[in-house]
Design a protein around this motif. Structure first.
Motif, PDB file in Angstrom:
ATOM      1  N   LEU A 175      -6.069  -4.825   3.236  1.00  0.00           N
ATOM      2  CA  LEU A 175      -6.652  -5.868   2.393  1.00  0.00           C
ATOM      3  C   LEU A 175      -7.487  -5.278   1.261  1.00  0.00           C
ATOM      4  O   LEU A 175      -7.642  -5.895   0.211  1.00  0.00           O
ATOM      5  CB  LEU A 175      -7.510  -6.810   3.237  1.00  0.00           C
ATOM      6  N   GLN A 176      -8.026  -4.084   1.459  1.00  0.00           N
ATOM      7  CA  GLN A 176      -8.808  -3.441   0.400  1.00  0.00           C
ATOM      8  C   GLN A 176      -7.951  -3.216  -0.844  1.00  0.00           C
ATOM      9  O   GLN A 176      -8.401  -3.457  -1.974  1.00  0.00           O
ATOM     10  CB  GLN A 176      -9.363  -2.110   0.891  1.00  0.00           C
ATOM     11  N   THR A 177      -6.727  -2.756  -0.648  1.00  0.00           N
ATOM     12  CA  THR A 177      -5.826  -2.522  -1.770  1.00  0.00           C
ATOM     13  C   THR A 177      -5.577  -3.809  -2.543  1.00  0.00           C
ATOM     14  O   THR A 177      -5.565  -3.831  -3.776  1.00  0.00           O
ATOM     15  CB  THR A 177      -4.490  -1.944  -1.272  1.00  0.00           C
ATOM     16  N   PHE A 178      -5.385  -4.904  -1.816  1.00  0.00           N
ATOM     17  CA  PHE A 178      -5.135  -6.189  -2.476  1.00  0.00           C
ATOM     18  C   PHE A 178      -6.330  -6.598  -3.328  1.00  0.00           C
ATOM     19  O   PHE A 178      -6.184  -6.952  -4.498  1.00  0.00           O
ATOM     20  CB  PHE A 178      -4.825  -7.267  -1.441  1.00  0.00           C
ATOM     21  N   GLU A 237       0.858  -1.195   0.000  1.00  0.00           N
ATOM     22  CA  GLU A 237       0.000   0.000   0.000  1.00  0.00           C
ATOM     23  C   GLU A 237       0.888   1.237   0.000  1.00  0.00           C
ATOM     24  O   GLU A 237       1.947   1.278   0.625  1.00  0.00           O
ATOM     25  CB  GLU A 237      -0.877  -0.054   1.255  1.00  0.00           C
ATOM     26  N   LYS A 238       0.461   2.283  -0.713  1.00  0.00           N
ATOM     27  CA  LYS A 238       1.259   3.499  -0.807  1.00  0.00           C
ATOM     28  C   LYS A 238       1.212   4.338   0.469  1.00  0.00           C
ATOM     29  O   LYS A 238       2.063   5.171   0.695  1.00  0.00           O
ATOM     30  CB  LYS A 238       0.781   4.328  -2.003  1.00  0.00           C
ATOM     31  N   THR A 239       0.187   4.148   1.265  1.00  0.00           N
ATOM     32  CA  THR A 239       0.080   4.922   2.501  1.00  0.00           C
ATOM     33  C   THR A 239       1.261   4.620   3.414  1.00  0.00           C
ATOM     34  O   THR A 239       1.568   3.458   3.653  1.00  0.00           O
ATOM     35  CB  THR A 239      -1.229   4.580   3.244  1.00  0.00           C
ATOM     36  N   PRO A 240       1.948   5.643   3.921  1.00  0.00           N
ATOM     37  CA  PRO A 240       3.087   5.399   4.829  1.00  0.00           C
ATOM     38  C   PRO A 240       2.671   4.541   6.012  1.00  0.00           C
ATOM     39  O   PRO A 240       1.619   4.753   6.616  1.00  0.00           O
ATOM     40  CB  PRO A 240       3.475   6.812   5.268  1.00  0.00           C
ATOM     41  N   ALA A 262     -11.739 -11.246   7.721  1.00  0.00           N
ATOM     42  CA  ALA A 262     -10.919 -12.437   7.997  1.00  0.00           C
ATOM     43  C   ALA A 262     -11.196 -13.538   6.977  1.00  0.00           C
ATOM     44  O   ALA A 262     -10.269 -14.262   6.569  1.00  0.00           O
ATOM     45  CB  ALA A 262     -11.186 -12.937   9.412  1.00  0.00           C
ATOM     46  N   LYS A 263     -12.443 -13.684   6.568  1.00  0.00           N
ATOM     47  CA  LYS A 263     -12.763 -14.694   5.559  1.00  0.00           C
ATOM     48  C   LYS A 263     -12.120 -14.341   4.219  1.00  0.00           C
ATOM     49  O   LYS A 263     -11.640 -15.227   3.495  1.00  0.00           O
ATOM     50  CB  LYS A 263     -14.278 -14.826   5.410  1.00  0.00           C
ATOM     51  N   LEU A 264     -12.104 -13.061   3.887  1.00  0.00           N
ATOM     52  CA  LEU A 264     -11.433 -12.641   2.658  1.00  0.00           C
ATOM     53  C   LEU A 264      -9.922 -12.842   2.767  1.00  0.00           C
ATOM     54  O   LEU A 264      -9.265 -13.241   1.795  1.00  0.00           O
ATOM     55  CB  LEU A 264     -11.756 -11.173   2.369  1.00  0.00           C
ATOM     56  N   LEU A 265      -9.356 -12.596   3.943  1.00  0.00           N
ATOM     57  CA  LEU A 265      -7.927 -12.839   4.145  1.00  0.00           C
ATOM     58  C   LEU A 265      -7.609 -14.326   4.027  1.00  0.00           C
ATOM     59  O   LEU A 265      -6.568 -14.702   3.473  1.00  0.00           O
ATOM     60  CB  LEU A 265      -7.493 -12.319   5.512  1.00  0.00           C
ATOM     61  N   LYS A 266      -8.492 -15.170   4.510  1.00  0.00           N
ATOM     62  CA  LYS A 266      -8.287 -16.619   4.399  1.00  0.00           C
ATOM     63  C   LYS A 266      -8.179 -17.033   2.938  1.00  0.00           C
ATOM     64  O   LYS A 266      -7.380 -17.909   2.583  1.00  0.00           O
ATOM     65  CB  LYS A 266      -9.451 -17.359   5.072  1.00  0.00           C
ATOM     66  N   VAL A 279      -4.250  -6.528   9.977  1.00  0.00           N
ATOM     67  CA  VAL A 279      -4.848  -6.440   8.646  1.00  0.00           C
ATOM     68  C   VAL A 279      -6.191  -5.730   8.761  1.00  0.00           C
ATOM     69  O   VAL A 279      -7.043  -6.129   9.550  1.00  0.00           O
ATOM     70  CB  VAL A 279      -5.041  -7.835   8.027  1.00  0.00           C
ATOM     71  N   CYS A 280      -6.364  -4.672   7.984  1.00  0.00           N
ATOM     72  CA  CYS A 280      -7.608  -3.896   7.991  1.00  0.00           C
ATOM     73  C   CYS A 280      -8.146  -3.753   6.578  1.00  0.00           C
ATOM     74  O   CYS A 280      -7.453  -4.026   5.593  1.00  0.00           O
ATOM     75  CB  CYS A 280      -7.374  -2.511   8.576  1.00  0.00           C
ATOM     76  N   TRP A 281      -9.389  -3.332   6.499  1.00  0.00           N
ATOM     77  CA  TRP A 281      -9.973  -3.009   5.191  1.00  0.00           C
ATOM     78  C   TRP A 281      -9.800  -1.509   4.992  1.00  0.00           C
ATOM     79  O   TRP A 281     -10.548  -0.719   5.528  1.00  0.00           O
ATOM     80  CB  TRP A 281     -11.451  -3.409   5.139  1.00  0.00           C
ATOM     81  N   SER A 282      -8.766  -1.120   4.277  1.00  0.00           N
ATOM     82  CA  SER A 282      -8.316   0.249   3.993  1.00  0.00           C
ATOM     83  C   SER A 282      -7.371   0.715   5.095  1.00  0.00           C
ATOM     84  O   SER A 282      -7.284   0.117   6.174  1.00  0.00           O
ATOM     85  CB  SER A 282      -9.481   1.241   3.833  1.00  0.00           C
TER      86      SER A 282
END
Length: 232
Positions: free
Chosen positions: A144-147, A4-7, A191-195, A113-116
Motif C-alpha cells: 500500500l505504501q507504493t500506491f 510493486e517492483k519487488t518480486p 486498513a483505513k487507508l486501504l478502505k 496488504v502491508c505498508w511496504s
C-alpha cells in the motif's frame, strides 16, 4: 494501479479476493554474532485486520512472538513499540503464531496488504532461517505504501511513511487505533487507508500542510485513482 517492483508483490486487487488481510510486523534486531542465513531481525509482534469486499472490518489478530536468536528486547525497540522482554518470553514461537494467523485468515481467497514490502521479505527470510514452511499462508501480497506514494506528490522525498500518509488523509493514531509502532495499531491505520482505496475517496486533511512544510516543499492535491468495482 501499478504493481510493486519487488518480486512477489502484486498490485492491490479489491475484486478477485474474498478477503483483504492488512498485516503488520514489529521487529527486533538480532545481534551480529547470532545472525543466521541473512536474518538480521526477528518478528516480535504480529497485528492484522481482516476486511471484506467492501472494506468492512471482519476481525482483528494480535499476538506477540517469542524470539529465538534475540535475547530480550533492546531499549530502543522497547521505547518505540512498548513491547517488553516478558511479552516475547511468554509468547509462542513464530511457527505457532503463523499457524494461528493462517487459521484466523481461514480458507477464503485472500490478499495480504502491508505498508511496504519489508514485512514480506522479513517473513520469508525468517521462515527460511527457522525452517518454517509458509505454504499455508497466502502468497499474494500488495504494497500500500507504493500506491500512496504514487498518488501523493512527494517530489524527491521518496517513499511516504505510514504516519505521514495517515496525517495527510486525516487519519489519526488515537484511542481507537492504539499507539503508532504497535503492530495492531499500524494495521488498523493501514486498513483505513486501504478502505479509501476501495472506496476511491481521498480527502486531504488540513494537516497535510504540516507534512509539506516538513518535506520542504508544497505538494499538489493527490491524483484521484479509482479501483475496479468490487462485486456486491
Amino acid at each position: 494501479m501499478s504493481a510493486e517492483k519487488t518480486p512477489g508483490i502484486s498490485a492491490i486487487d479489491t475484486t478477485n479476493f474474498a478477503r483483504q488481510i492488512v498485516l503488520d510486523f514489529e521487529f527486533a534486531p538480532v545481534p551480529k554474532q547470532r545472525q543466521r542465513r541473512g536474518l538480521r531481525n526477528e518478528i516480535i509482534e504480529v497485528g492484522a485486520v481482516k476486511l471484506d469486499y467492501h472494506g468492512n472490518v471482519m476481525g482483528e489478530f494480535s499476538q506477540f512472538v517469542q524470539t529465538e536468536y534475540t535475547e530480550g528486547v533492546a531499549y530502543p525497540v522497547r521505547e518505540l513499540t512498548g513491547i517488553s522482554a516478558v511479552d516475547t518470553a511468554m509468547a509462542g514461537p513464530l511457527y505457532v503464531v503463523i499457524k494461528r494467523l493462517s487459521d484466523w485468515i481461514g480458507r477464503y481467497s485472500a490478499q495480504v496488504v502491508c505498508w511496504s514490502g519489508a514485512d514480506r521479505r522479513q517473513l520469508l527470510t525468517e521462515c527460511q532461517a527457522k525452517h518454517i514452511d509458509p505454504a499455508a499462508f497466502p502468497t499474494d501480497w500488495a504494497d500500500l505504501q507504493t500506491f500512496y506514494t504514487s498518488i501523493m506528490d512527494v517530489g524527491s522525498h521518496g517513499c511516504v511513511s505510514l504516519s505521514d500518509a495517515a496525517t495527510w488523509f486525516g487519519i489519526e493514531f488515537d484511542e481507537s487505533t492504539g499507539h503508532a509502532h504497535s503492530a495492531l495499531a499500524d494495521a488498523r491505520v493501514t486498513a483505513k487507508l486501504l478502505k479509501q482505496v476501495m472506496d476511491g475517496d481521498y480527502r486531504v486533511s488540513p494537516r497535510a500542510q504540516e507534512i509539506r512544510q516538513r518535506w520542504g516543499g508544497w505538494a499538489s492535491e493527490p491524483r484521484r485513482a479509482f479501483p475496479r468495482s468490487a462485486p456486491s
